[in-house]
Design a protein around this motif. Sequence first.
Motif, short mmCIF file in Angstrom:
data_model
loop_
_atom_site.label_atom_id
_atom_site.label_comp_id
_atom_site.label_asym_id
_atom_site.label_seq_id
_atom_site.Cartn_x
_atom_site.Cartn_y
_atom_site.Cartn_z
N ARG A 57 -0.75 -0.26 -3.22
CA ARG A 57 0.46 -1.09 -3.13
C ARG A 57 0.42 -2.24 -4.13
O ARG A 57 -0.64 -2.83 -4.36
CB ARG A 57 0.57 -1.69 -1.72
CG ARG A 57 0.93 -0.67 -0.68
CD ARG A 57 1.05 -1.28 0.69
NE ARG A 57 2.15 -2.25 0.75
CZ ARG A 57 2.28 -3.12 1.74
NH1 ARG A 57 1.42 -3.16 2.72
NH2 ARG A 57 3.30 -3.94 1.74
N VAL B 241 2.16 -6.88 -0.96
CA VAL B 241 1.13 -7.30 0.00
C VAL B 241 1.31 -8.77 0.36
O VAL B 241 1.25 -9.15 1.53
CB VAL B 241 -0.28 -7.02 -0.56
CG1 VAL B 241 -1.36 -7.65 0.30
CG2 VAL B 241 -0.51 -5.53 -0.72
N GLN C 287 4.15 -9.25 2.73
CA GLN C 287 3.79 -8.89 4.10
C GLN C 287 2.91 -9.95 4.75
O GLN C 287 3.10 -10.29 5.92
CB GLN C 287 3.09 -7.53 4.14
CG GLN C 287 2.79 -7.08 5.56
CD GLN C 287 2.32 -5.65 5.65
OE1 GLN C 287 2.52 -4.85 4.74
NE2 GLN C 287 1.70 -5.31 6.77
N ILE C 288 1.97 -10.51 4.00
CA ILE C 288 1.11 -11.58 4.53
C ILE C 288 1.97 -12.78 4.91
O ILE C 288 1.73 -13.44 5.92
CB ILE C 288 0.02 -11.96 3.50
CG1 ILE C 288 -0.98 -10.81 3.34
CG2 ILE C 288 -0.70 -13.25 3.89
CD1 ILE C 288 -1.78 -10.45 4.57
N GLU D 282 3.28 -12.32 8.27
CA GLU D 282 2.28 -12.34 9.33
C GLU D 282 1.69 -13.72 9.59
O GLU D 282 1.24 -14.00 10.70
CB GLU D 282 1.14 -11.37 8.99
CG GLU D 282 1.58 -9.93 8.93
CD GLU D 282 0.47 -8.98 8.47
OE1 GLU D 282 -0.70 -9.41 8.39
OE2 GLU D 282 0.78 -7.81 8.20
N ARG E 141 -7.94 -8.25 5.29
CA ARG E 141 -6.58 -7.78 5.56
C ARG E 141 -5.84 -7.47 4.25
O ARG E 141 -5.19 -6.43 4.12
CB ARG E 141 -5.81 -8.84 6.37
CG ARG E 141 -4.37 -8.50 6.65
CD ARG E 141 -4.25 -7.52 7.79
NE ARG E 141 -2.84 -7.28 8.10
CZ ARG E 141 -2.32 -6.08 8.15
NH1 ARG E 141 -3.05 -5.00 7.97
NH2 ARG E 141 -1.04 -5.93 8.42
N ILE E 142 -5.95 -8.35 3.29
CA ILE E 142 -5.30 -8.15 1.99
C ILE E 142 -5.89 -6.94 1.29
O ILE E 142 -5.16 -6.11 0.73
CB ILE E 142 -5.38 -9.42 1.13
CG1 ILE E 142 -4.47 -10.51 1.73
CG2 ILE E 142 -5.00 -9.14 -0.32
CD1 ILE E 142 -4.60 -11.87 1.09
N CYS F 238 -7.27 -4.31 2.64
CA CYS F 238 -6.79 -3.10 3.32
C CYS F 238 -5.33 -2.80 2.98
O CYS F 238 -4.97 -1.65 2.75
CB CYS F 238 -6.97 -3.23 4.83
SG CYS F 238 -8.69 -3.14 5.35
N LEU F 239 -4.50 -3.84 2.95
CA LEU F 239 -3.09 -3.64 2.64
C LEU F 239 -2.88 -3.15 1.20
O LEU F 239 -1.98 -2.36 0.94
CB LEU F 239 -2.30 -4.93 2.85
CG LEU F 239 -2.05 -5.36 4.29
CD1 LEU F 239 -1.42 -6.75 4.34
CD2 LEU F 239 -1.18 -4.35 5.01
N ARG F 240 -3.72 -3.61 0.28
CA ARG F 240 -3.58 -3.19 -1.12
C ARG F 240 -3.88 -1.72 -1.29
O ARG F 240 -3.30 -1.04 -2.13
CB ARG F 240 -4.50 -4.02 -2.02
CG ARG F 240 -4.01 -5.45 -2.14
CD ARG F 240 -4.89 -6.25 -3.03
NE ARG F 240 -4.58 -5.95 -4.43
CZ ARG F 240 -5.14 -6.59 -5.43
NH1 ARG F 240 -6.03 -7.53 -5.22
NH2 ARG F 240 -4.82 -6.28 -6.66
N TRP G 289 -12.78 -1.80 -0.21
CA TRP G 289 -11.82 -1.32 0.78
C TRP G 289 -12.53 -0.73 2.00
O TRP G 289 -12.16 -1.00 3.14
CB TRP G 289 -10.89 -0.28 0.14
CG TRP G 289 -9.80 0.19 1.03
CD1 TRP G 289 -8.59 -0.42 1.24
CD2 TRP G 289 -9.79 1.37 1.85
NE1 TRP G 289 -7.84 0.31 2.13
CE2 TRP G 289 -8.56 1.41 2.52
CE3 TRP G 289 -10.70 2.38 2.06
CZ2 TRP G 289 -8.22 2.43 3.39
CZ3 TRP G 289 -10.38 3.40 2.92
CH2 TRP G 289 -9.14 3.42 3.59
N LYS H 71 -12.14 -2.23 5.67
CA LYS H 71 -11.50 -1.40 6.71
C LYS H 71 -12.45 -1.01 7.83
O LYS H 71 -12.10 -1.06 9.01
CB LYS H 71 -10.91 -0.14 6.08
CG LYS H 71 -10.16 0.72 7.08
CD LYS H 71 -9.04 1.45 6.42
CE LYS H 71 -8.31 2.35 7.38
NZ LYS H 71 -7.22 1.69 8.05
#
Length: 194
Positions: free
Chosen positions: A36, A41, A44-45, A48, A162-163, A165-167, A184, A188
């Motif tokens: 992504r 990302v 989205q952060i 959240e 979190r970042i 994992c989202l990437r 990653w 994760k």
Amino acid sequence: MDYFDALTDKRIDSETADLVDRLLERHAATLVPCDRPLSDVLAQIGEEYPLTILPPNDIQCARTALAVIETEFPDDAEWLPHDPDARLAAALPLAKTLRLDIRCMEVSNTATGSALYAEQQAAFERRTAGYGLSWSPMPVRICAETSTGYCLVTGSDTLADRITCLRGISREDIDMRTPVLIAWLRAKYGADCV
């Protein structure tokens, strides 16, 4: 298989390499490329966590610009002054010339952000137990440049994970077992899952 650290280009220790091999063996079938854009990302952060955007002339923006220029544009970095303060001051105008998209923000110690500060405090108390030190919060900060993908998170390993994992990871990361894949997998699954 040999793995190399992204920052030093040295082989990572055998314990980490063994961890990566075990994680890949266990989760290889479920690895799906999903690379992504960093801008998505960060958006989205922002949904959240309560974020405060730092002004473009903030020292954190200048430090981020300098870090990106020195790593991604070394030929341009050679033209910056050698004095550290002058170098930092010259980084932002050069970043504008290079059309870098610098984004620096802090997570507020409110709402969902307070959990990150509580984790930070708990980690501090574990590290300093018995020394009588008192905790004062370190800002949880994200400093990023979206076109190069540079992203530095300070003050919270949870947010950094979190970042990461989202990437996501690319097919090349999976096939070549790049440092991005290693980061990653750690973010994760962690070391405790093997």
